[in-house]
Structure formats: structure tokens, C-alpha cells
Design an enzyme around this catalytic site. Sequence first.
Site, mmCIF file in Angstrom:
data_model
loop_
_atom_site.group_PDB
_atom_site.id
_atom_site.type_symbol
_atom_site.label_atom_id
_atom_site.label_comp_id
_atom_site.label_asym_id
_atom_site.label_seq_id
_atom_site.Cartn_x
_atom_site.Cartn_y
_atom_site.Cartn_z
ATOM 1 N N LYS A 27 -33.771 17.384 -24.945
ATOM 2 C CA LYS A 27 -34.626 17.527 -23.756
ATOM 3 C C LYS A 27 -35.388 18.852 -23.751
ATOM 4 C CE LYS A 27 -32.096 17.427 -20.168
ATOM 5 N NZ LYS A 27 -32.044 18.790 -19.605
ATOM 6 N N ARG A 56 -31.084 17.108 -10.973
ATOM 7 C CA ARG A 56 -29.954 16.583 -11.720
ATOM 8 C C ARG A 56 -29.049 15.712 -10.857
ATOM 9 N NH1 ARG A 56 -29.660 20.684 -15.852
ATOM 10 N NH2 ARG A 56 -28.102 20.320 -17.438
ATOM 11 N N ARG A 59 -26.067 22.928 -32.147
ATOM 12 C CA ARG A 59 -27.172 23.518 -31.394
ATOM 13 C C ARG A 59 -27.051 25.048 -31.332
ATOM 14 N NH1 ARG A 59 -29.112 21.153 -25.702
ATOM 15 N NH2 ARG A 59 -27.175 21.935 -24.822
ATOM 16 N N ARG A 100 -24.510 28.422 -27.218
ATOM 17 C CA ARG A 100 -24.294 28.596 -25.784
ATOM 18 C C ARG A 100 -22.819 28.414 -25.469
ATOM 19 N NH1 ARG A 100 -28.713 24.711 -23.074
ATOM 20 N NH2 ARG A 100 -26.906 24.290 -21.795
ATOM 21 N N ARG A 113 -19.489 17.969 -19.306
ATOM 22 C CA ARG A 113 -20.911 17.918 -18.917
ATOM 23 C C ARG A 113 -21.449 16.486 -19.005
ATOM 24 N NH1 ARG A 113 -23.797 21.984 -22.617
ATOM 25 N NH2 ARG A 113 -25.640 21.539 -21.375
HETATM 26 P P1 AMP Z 1 -29.239 23.040 -19.175
HETATM 27 O O1 AMP Z 1 -29.797 24.203 -19.912
HETATM 28 O O2 AMP Z 1 -30.291 22.252 -18.434
HETATM 29 O O3 AMP Z 1 -28.383 22.146 -20.045
HETATM 30 O O4 AMP Z 1 -28.265 23.637 -18.032
HETATM 31 C C1 AMP Z 1 -27.130 24.405 -18.364
HETATM 32 C C2 AMP Z 1 -26.198 24.515 -17.185
HETATM 33 O O5 AMP Z 1 -26.874 25.139 -16.098
HETATM 34 C C3 AMP Z 1 -25.687 23.204 -16.612
HETATM 35 O O6 AMP Z 1 -24.553 22.705 -17.289
HETATM 36 C C4 AMP Z 1 -25.364 23.599 -15.166
HETATM 37 O O7 AMP Z 1 -24.142 24.321 -15.099
HETATM 38 C C5 AMP Z 1 -26.496 24.574 -14.855
HETATM 39 N N1 AMP Z 1 -27.681 23.863 -14.300
HETATM 40 C C6 AMP Z 1 -28.934 23.814 -14.837
HETATM 41 N N2 AMP Z 1 -29.754 23.085 -14.075
HETATM 42 C C7 AMP Z 1 -29.007 22.645 -13.033
HETATM 43 C C8 AMP Z 1 -29.270 21.819 -11.909
HETATM 44 N N3 AMP Z 1 -30.477 21.277 -11.699
HETATM 45 N N4 AMP Z 1 -28.249 21.588 -11.039
HETATM 46 C C9 AMP Z 1 -27.026 22.134 -11.219
HETATM 47 N N5 AMP Z 1 -26.700 22.894 -12.267
HETATM 48 C C10 AMP Z 1 -27.675 23.159 -13.177
#
Ligand code: AMP
Length: 214
Positions: A13, A88, A127, A160, A171
Amino acid sequence: MRVILLGPPGSGKGTQAKLLGQRFAMTHISTGDILRESIRQGTPLGKEAQGYMDSGRLVPDALVNDIIAERFGRPDRPGSFLMDGYPRTLNQAEAFDGVLRRAGLKLDVVLALQAPDWEIIRRISGRRICLKDQTPYHILYNPPKTPDVCDLCGGPLSQRDDDRAETVTSRLKQYHATLGGMLAFYERQHLLREVNGLGTIPEVFAACVEQLEH
Ligand code: AMP
């Protein structure tokens, strides 16, 4: 163009979001990037978010909804954007609807990348992300020219914290638990389009472009 990109963690994504943002001149807005940057800078937001993120849980809706409301409430709000990682949950989708209405903006498309869990787990283990400019890499599918060094800025690459195997499963569980309500929300608005996320980066990119151009 105004687009939401949905997809499980590790579906590519973030990579597609950067490419699509460039191709269609859309501002790329990633709540994950915003939160990671806040953690690096040690802001109050970062301190509040860190525990949730490290353990693979979603940050509370109110926190991310506020970030987005602030971003779209400013006079320099983007007229053309690609949302990556937000909304989300159904609560976030409904909040975002209100934010856009107040800003006088309308969504064009919600693109949903599809990828099975087994592929996600395989991808996430390889990753890497640049610690300086957040560029995503994969040790097999999208390796940097020099191992562990960002092609674009020379910054160090790292895994990460939330990409460790034990947090990935939680997740994914969370993703599946919150996805259905959101998909139904956008399906009712006839905005939803699905894209097979299983191909190479250029293949998935081409499929996304086709959906956005038609
Ligand atoms: P991502 O980089 O989009 O995979 O986000 C990494 C982490 O950030 C997620 O596992 C959540 O802990 C937090 N996070 C990012 N975007 C959101 C969102 N829209 N709602 C809640 N938590 C978020």
C-alpha cells in the site's frame, strides 16, 4: 483526484501510494508516517501513539481523526490527495466524511488492494524502511542498490518495530476485524473498486492506474 487506498499491512500500500501520488499529482497522506515522525520527534502525540504502534494495535480513533481534521482544516489543505492508512475503521470513515464535507471536497474512488494473509506475512518479513525519508523497500521485491542504504537520500534502512512476526499476526487480525464495516460504508456510496495486490510492483501499479483512469 481524491482517493483512499485500502489494503492490509504489507500489501504494498505505501509503495503504491507514493507512486500513484506522483503519477496523478495527489498529496500522499499517510497517518502511519505522521505518527512515526511524531514518535521520532518525541511529541506528545508520538508519546501517546508509541505503545499502541509497537504492539501492533490501532491508535485510538479520536487521535488520528484529530490529526486528519487538523490537516484538512488548514487553508493549505490538499485539493487532490491519496489517503494511505486512513481511514482504518468505520468510525474513522464517518469522521473523514464529515471533514471532507466541511472542506467542500468529495471523494472520487476508494481502491482496495487484495492480498491473502500468507503472502502478507511473507512480504512483511522482508520489508525495510528508510529512517530518514520513509521510503519503503523490500529485501527481495524492491531492494535498495546498496544493502541497508536508501537509494534516494542515503539514509539507513531499518525494520519497523511493528513488522516483527509476533505483531504482524495481531495487525492482520485487527485489519480483518475493522475492514468489513468500512467496505460496506464505501460500497453504499458506490466508491469501492478492488485491485489484485498479488503481482509485482509495476503490475499492481498498472492495475491501480487503470482503475483510477476509468
Ligand atoms: P501503517 O504505516 O499505515 O501500517 O501504520 C502503522 C501503525 O500506525 C498501525 O499499526 C497503527 O498502530 C498506527 N496507525 C496508522 N494509521 C492509523 C489509523 N488510521 N488508525 C489507527 N492507527 C493507525
